[in-house]
Design a protein around this motif. Structure first.
Motif, short mmCIF file in Angstrom:
data_model
loop_
_atom_site.label_atom_id
_atom_site.label_comp_id
_atom_site.label_asym_id
_atom_site.label_seq_id
_atom_site.Cartn_x
_atom_site.Cartn_y
_atom_site.Cartn_z
N GLU A 1 3.10 -5.56 5.37
CA GLU A 1 4.32 -6.13 6.09
C GLU A 1 4.06 -7.74 6.24
O GLU A 1 5.22 -8.31 6.00
CB GLU A 1 4.82 -5.48 7.02
N ASP A 2 2.91 -7.97 6.12
CA ASP A 2 2.58 -9.54 6.47
C ASP A 2 2.71 -10.49 5.33
O ASP A 2 2.88 -11.70 5.13
CB ASP A 2 1.30 -9.63 6.78
N GLN A 3 2.85 -9.64 4.05
CA GLN A 3 3.22 -10.20 2.62
C GLN A 3 4.61 -11.02 2.43
O GLN A 3 4.79 -11.71 1.56
CB GLN A 3 2.94 -9.40 1.39
N PHE A 4 5.50 -10.47 3.42
CA PHE A 4 6.75 -10.92 3.24
C PHE A 4 7.26 -12.01 4.18
O PHE A 4 8.28 -12.52 4.15
CB PHE A 4 7.74 -9.66 3.65
N LEU A 5 6.37 -12.50 5.08
CA LEU A 5 6.21 -13.63 6.03
C LEU A 5 6.61 -15.07 5.37
O LEU A 5 6.30 -15.27 4.27
CB LEU A 5 5.36 -13.83 7.02
N GLU B 1 3.60 -1.71 -5.49
CA GLU B 1 4.63 -1.85 -4.46
C GLU B 1 3.89 -1.79 -3.19
O GLU B 1 4.23 -2.35 -2.07
CB GLU B 1 5.74 -0.71 -4.34
N ASN B 2 2.98 -0.99 -3.26
CA ASN B 2 1.89 -0.64 -1.98
C ASN B 2 0.64 -1.55 -1.62
O ASN B 2 0.06 -1.19 -0.95
CB ASN B 2 1.75 0.85 -2.13
N CYS C 1 8.62 -6.81 -6.95
CA CYS C 1 8.74 -5.27 -6.75
C CYS C 1 8.49 -4.83 -5.31
O CYS C 1 9.07 -3.75 -4.97
CB CYS C 1 7.52 -4.64 -7.71
N LYS C 2 7.50 -5.45 -4.57
CA LYS C 2 7.32 -5.14 -3.13
C LYS C 2 8.70 -5.29 -2.29
O LYS C 2 8.91 -4.36 -1.50
CB LYS C 2 6.09 -6.07 -2.50
N GLU C 3 9.36 -6.39 -2.34
CA GLU C 3 10.57 -6.63 -1.91
C GLU C 3 11.67 -5.56 -1.97
O GLU C 3 12.33 -4.97 -1.40
CB GLU C 3 11.07 -8.04 -2.03
N ASP C 4 11.55 -5.18 -3.43
CA ASP C 4 12.61 -4.20 -3.56
C ASP C 4 12.25 -2.89 -3.24
O ASP C 4 13.15 -2.06 -2.70
CB ASP C 4 12.68 -3.86 -5.12
N TRP C 5 10.94 -2.32 -2.97
CA TRP C 5 10.33 -1.35 -2.26
C TRP C 5 10.79 -1.47 -0.99
O TRP C 5 10.99 -0.24 -0.22
CB TRP C 5 8.89 -1.10 -2.63
N LYS C 6 10.54 -2.38 -0.10
CA LYS C 6 10.75 -2.46 1.17
C LYS C 6 12.45 -2.38 1.48
O LYS C 6 12.77 -1.87 2.54
CB LYS C 6 10.48 -3.86 1.71
#
Length: 160
Positions: free
Chosen positions: A156-160, A64-65, A117-122
Motif C-alpha cells: 500500500e506504500d506504493q500509492f502514496l 498487481e501484488n 494495474c496495481k491501482e485497478d486491483w486496489k
C-alpha cells in the motif's frame, strides 16, 4: 475444414512489396532503397506488436501484488529500453533519451502500466465485501513487535 486465415500473412507482405510500382523518374537504386525502408518498417511493426501482445502480458502477470522498490523499477526500465533501442536502431553510444525513443515508437512506459494495474486491483479490492479474503488481508494489522532494522516495503506504500 477450411484453414484459418489471419489478417495478413507473409505472402501478403511480399505481394505488397512486389506491388510497389517504380515511378518513372526513380532510379533502380532509389527503388531498392524504398523497398528496404518498407521491409525495415514492417520488421519494426512486427517487433512492437510482439512486445505489446506477448511480452507485456507476460511481464505484468501477477504484477498487481508486487512490491517494487527503486532498483526493481530501474531494472525493468533498463530491460525495456534495451529492447526498444534495438528496435529503433539506436545504441547506447547514440545518447538518445528514453523518452525520445518511446515517443518515436509511440509506446508506453511499462512501470506506469504496472502502477496502473496495481491501482485497478486496489480499486477492485475496495469494492469487495468486507468478508472477502483479499479485503481482510489489505486491512490486516499484525500483533506484536516487528523485527529490528528497516521496515519492509509494503504494497500500500506504493500509492502514496
Amino acid at each position: 475444414m477450411a484453414p484459418v486465415r489471419h489478417r495478413w500473412s507473409i505472402n501478403d507482405v511480399i505481394g505488397g512489396i512486389r506491388n510497389i510500382v517504380m515511378p518513372s523518374d526513380c532510379s533502380q537504386i532509389n527503388y531498392i532503397i524504398i523497398i528496404i525502408i518498407v521491409i525495415i518498417n514492417l520488421i519494426m511493426f512486427t517487433q512492437l506488436k510482439f512486445y505489446k501482445v506477448m511480452s507485456v502480458p507476460t511481464l505484468t502477470y501477477g504484477s498487481e501484488n508486487w512490491t517494487l522498490n527503486k532498483s526493481d523499477r530501474r531494472k525493468i526500465e533498463a530491460a525495456e529500453m534495451r529492447f526498444f533501442r534495438s528496435v529503433a536502431g539506436f545504441t547506447l553510444l547514440d545518447h538518445k533519451r528514453s523518452e525520445d525513443i518511446r515517443a518515436e515508437l509511440k509506446i508506453f512506459n511499462l512501470n506506469d502500466k504496472l502502477l496502473e494495474c496495481k491501482e485497478d486491483w486496489k480499486e477492485h479490492i475496495e469494492r469487495m465485501p468486507e468478508d472477502r479474503f483479499p479485503k481482510l488481508l489489505l486491512n490486516y494489522t499484525p500483533v506484536g513487535r516487528r523485527s529490528i532494522g528497516r521496515p519492509y516495503n509494503r504494497w500500500e506504500d506504493q500509492f502514496l
